[in-house]
Design a protein around this motif. Structure first.
Motif, mmCIF file in Angstrom:
data_model
loop_
_atom_site.group_PDB
_atom_site.id
_atom_site.type_symbol
_atom_site.label_atom_id
_atom_site.label_comp_id
_atom_site.label_asym_id
_atom_site.label_seq_id
_atom_site.Cartn_x
_atom_site.Cartn_y
_atom_site.Cartn_z
ATOM 1 N N GLN A 1 0.843 -1.187 0.000
ATOM 2 C CA GLN A 1 0.000 0.000 0.000
ATOM 3 C C GLN A 1 0.884 1.245 0.000
ATOM 4 O O GLN A 1 1.979 1.232 0.563
ATOM 5 C CB GLN A 1 -0.913 0.014 1.225
ATOM 6 N N PRO A 2 0.427 2.342 -0.620
ATOM 7 C CA PRO A 2 1.263 3.546 -0.714
ATOM 8 C C PRO A 2 1.748 4.093 0.625
ATOM 9 O O PRO A 2 2.803 4.720 0.683
ATOM 10 C CB PRO A 2 0.326 4.553 -1.416
ATOM 11 N N ASP A 3 0.994 3.865 1.701
ATOM 12 C CA ASP A 3 1.405 4.392 3.000
ATOM 13 C C ASP A 3 2.253 3.408 3.795
ATOM 14 O O ASP A 3 2.582 3.671 4.956
ATOM 15 C CB ASP A 3 0.181 4.795 3.824
ATOM 16 N N SER A 4 2.620 2.299 3.190
ATOM 17 C CA SER A 4 3.421 1.293 3.882
ATOM 18 C C SER A 4 4.904 1.506 3.588
ATOM 19 O O SER A 4 5.286 1.792 2.448
ATOM 20 C CB SER A 4 3.015 -0.117 3.431
ATOM 21 N N PRO A 5 5.777 1.354 4.596
ATOM 22 C CA PRO A 5 7.220 1.466 4.328
ATOM 23 C C PRO A 5 7.743 0.335 3.459
ATOM 24 O O PRO A 5 8.848 0.420 2.941
ATOM 25 C CB PRO A 5 7.835 1.414 5.737
ATOM 26 N N TYR B 1 6.158 -0.635 0.713
ATOM 27 C CA TYR B 1 5.414 -0.495 -0.546
ATOM 28 C C TYR B 1 6.224 -0.964 -1.746
ATOM 29 O O TYR B 1 5.725 -1.704 -2.592
ATOM 30 C CB TYR B 1 4.990 0.961 -0.708
ATOM 31 N N GLY B 2 7.483 -0.549 -1.836
ATOM 32 C CA GLY B 2 8.292 -0.913 -2.992
ATOM 33 C C GLY B 2 8.551 -2.400 -3.085
ATOM 34 O O GLY B 2 8.293 -3.036 -4.118
ATOM 35 N N VAL B 3 9.054 -2.999 -2.000
ATOM 36 C CA VAL B 3 9.392 -4.425 -2.001
ATOM 37 C C VAL B 3 8.144 -5.282 -2.173
ATOM 38 O O VAL B 3 8.078 -6.156 -3.047
ATOM 39 C CB VAL B 3 10.122 -4.803 -0.702
ATOM 40 N N ALA B 4 7.148 -5.029 -1.328
ATOM 41 C CA ALA B 4 5.927 -5.829 -1.382
ATOM 42 C C ALA B 4 5.164 -5.575 -2.681
ATOM 43 O O ALA B 4 4.592 -6.505 -3.266
ATOM 44 C CB ALA B 4 5.040 -5.512 -0.183
ATOM 45 N N GLY B 5 5.160 -4.321 -3.148
ATOM 46 C CA GLY B 5 4.448 -3.999 -4.379
ATOM 47 C C GLY B 5 4.997 -4.750 -5.583
ATOM 48 O O GLY B 5 4.238 -5.272 -6.404
ATOM 49 N N GLU B 6 6.317 -4.810 -5.701
ATOM 50 C CA GLU B 6 6.907 -5.550 -6.822
ATOM 51 C C GLU B 6 6.560 -7.035 -6.756
ATOM 52 O O GLU B 6 6.280 -7.656 -7.788
ATOM 53 C CB GLU B 6 8.422 -5.359 -6.824
ATOM 54 N N MET B 7 6.589 -7.603 -5.563
ATOM 55 C CA MET B 7 6.276 -9.022 -5.432
ATOM 56 C C MET B 7 4.801 -9.303 -5.717
ATOM 57 O O MET B 7 4.461 -10.304 -6.358
ATOM 58 C CB MET B 7 6.657 -9.510 -4.038
ATOM 59 N N VAL B 8 3.916 -8.423 -5.257
ATOM 60 C CA VAL B 8 2.492 -8.603 -5.536
ATOM 61 C C VAL B 8 2.217 -8.463 -7.035
ATOM 62 O O VAL B 8 1.462 -9.248 -7.621
ATOM 63 C CB VAL B 8 1.652 -7.596 -4.728
ATOM 64 N N ALA B 9 2.835 -7.469 -7.677
ATOM 65 C CA ALA B 9 2.643 -7.293 -9.118
ATOM 66 C C ALA B 9 3.164 -8.514 -9.876
ATOM 67 O O ALA B 9 2.529 -8.980 -10.837
ATOM 68 C CB ALA B 9 3.361 -6.028 -9.583
ATOM 69 N N ALA B 10 4.318 -9.047 -9.456
ATOM 70 C CA ALA B 10 4.851 -10.254 -10.093
ATOM 71 C C ALA B 10 3.908 -11.427 -9.896
ATOM 72 O O ALA B 10 3.735 -12.267 -10.793
ATOM 73 C CB ALA B 10 6.234 -10.569 -9.528
ATOM 74 N N ALA B 11 3.276 -11.508 -8.721
ATOM 75 C CA ALA B 11 2.310 -12.582 -8.474
ATOM 76 C C ALA B 11 1.080 -12.420 -9.365
ATOM 77 O O ALA B 11 0.532 -13.415 -9.878
ATOM 78 C CB ALA B 11 1.904 -12.585 -6.999
ATOM 79 N N TYR B 12 0.648 -11.175 -9.573
ATOM 80 C CA TYR B 12 -0.456 -10.937 -10.503
ATOM 81 C C TYR B 12 -0.095 -11.434 -11.903
ATOM 82 O O TYR B 12 -0.902 -12.079 -12.586
ATOM 83 C CB TYR B 12 -0.795 -9.448 -10.560
ATOM 84 N N LEU B 13 1.117 -11.122 -12.356
ATOM 85 C CA LEU B 13 1.553 -11.564 -13.679
ATOM 86 C C LEU B 13 1.606 -13.089 -13.744
ATOM 87 O O LEU B 13 1.196 -13.691 -14.742
ATOM 88 C CB LEU B 13 2.924 -10.972 -14.000
ATOM 89 N N LYS B 14 2.099 -13.694 -12.692
ATOM 90 C CA LYS B 14 2.168 -15.160 -12.659
ATOM 91 C C LYS B 14 0.775 -15.769 -12.719
ATOM 92 O O LYS B 14 0.573 -16.858 -13.277
ATOM 93 C CB LYS B 14 2.898 -15.592 -11.383
ATOM 94 N N ASP B 15 -0.194 -15.050 -12.158
ATOM 95 C CA ASP B 15 -1.584 -15.525 -12.146
ATOM 96 C C ASP B 15 -2.328 -15.161 -13.420
ATOM 97 O O ASP B 15 -3.493 -15.520 -13.582
ATOM 98 C CB ASP B 15 -2.304 -14.922 -10.940
#
Length: 268
Positions: free
Chosen positions: A169-173, A175-189
């Motif tokens: 989430q944008p307000d999370s410290p 955001y960058g690390v978790a965001g990239e992993m979540v986006a990669a998981a979306y692509l994998k899905d």
């Protein structure tokens, strides 16, 4: 009409009344002490014992923390030198009850398991820390990130997304690390739209490093079509370059293919 003068008080009467009053007060105090004095003494004694116990516990806690701090520092140095005893020390500290050093040792012990190839056991250890409400939030979040990274290859993408969504989430410290992993998981899905939307949001964030924003903009353009490409370009108007067309799209496509899988598991 003249007032009738008030007769002067008799000094002997005043002395008598004072003596009666003092005797009455003395009887009250004597009765109170006879009835409650022993109870008061017991309560005062219990308070003094409890206070002394607290001071002793506080002193013991400080001493235990100092001892664990020394052991922890020594173990960290030993791990860097390949000292086998250092690992035993870390495992002992991980089983301890001193907050801070125990929690850090649990994370390090899980990383050592991952280094040894015991990935499933390491994931379980990380998730134990993440689920422990007694552990401070930053360490729990770190444990969640590391568990997801280790589990990325073999776990269902939606489970990775569910674990990391609160941190992406944008307000999370994170955001960058978790965001990239979540986006990669979306692509994998196979959900490119969700991945592109998340990449575009990361590209627009002023709180992330420029290199990460640039990479997110490239991936948004590669996987989200013109709308996400335009968002990515607008997000980079502060000076960070984008690759929304031409050779940039080809480079972004290559980066997107790499983002579909997370880095290999390993203890950090």
């Amino acid at each position: 009409m003249a007032k009738t003068p008030t007769p002067a008080a008799d000094p002997q009467s005043q002395n008598f009344m004072r003596e009666v009053d003092e005797a009455y007060r003395s009887d009250l105090m004597h009765g109170f002490w006879t009835k409650y004095g022993r109870i008061l003494l017991v309560l005062i004694g219990l308070f003094l014992i409890a206070f002394a116990g607290f001071l002793w516990w506080q002193e013991q806690s400080v001493a235990a923390s100092a001892e664990q701090a020394e052991s922890f520092d020594s173990a960290i140095g030993g791990l860097d030198l390949g000292d086998a005893d250092a690992r035993d020390t870390i495992e002992t500290l991980a089983d301890g009850d001193v907050p801070g050093y125990s929690d850090l040792s649990r994370l390090i012990a899980a990383g050592l398991l991952a280094d040894d190839g015991s990935v499933e056991e390491a994931i379980a250890k990380y998730r134990e820390v993440a689920a422990d409400t007694a552990v401070v939030s930053p360490l729990r979040d770190l444990a969640t990130i590391r568990a997801a990274r280790l589990a990325f290859e073999n776990e269902a993408p939606r489970e990775i997304i569910a674990d990391l969504a609160p941190l992406a989430q944008p307000d999370s410290p994170w955001y960058g690390v978790a965001g990239e992993m979540v986006a990669a998981a979306y692509l994998k899905d196979g959900d490119e739209d969700a991945a592109a939307e998340l990449y575009a949001g990361m590209a627009a964030s002023n709180d992330l490093p420029p290199s990460l924003r640039q990479r997110a903009a490239q991936l948004a353009a590669a996987h989200g079509g013109q709308n996400s490409a335009m968002q990515a370009v607008e997000a980079q108007q502060d000076g960070a370059p984008t690759a929304a067309s031409g050779d940039g799209d080809a480079a972004a496509a290559d980066a997107g293919a790499g983002a579909a899988s997370a880095p290999k598991a390993g203890g950090e």
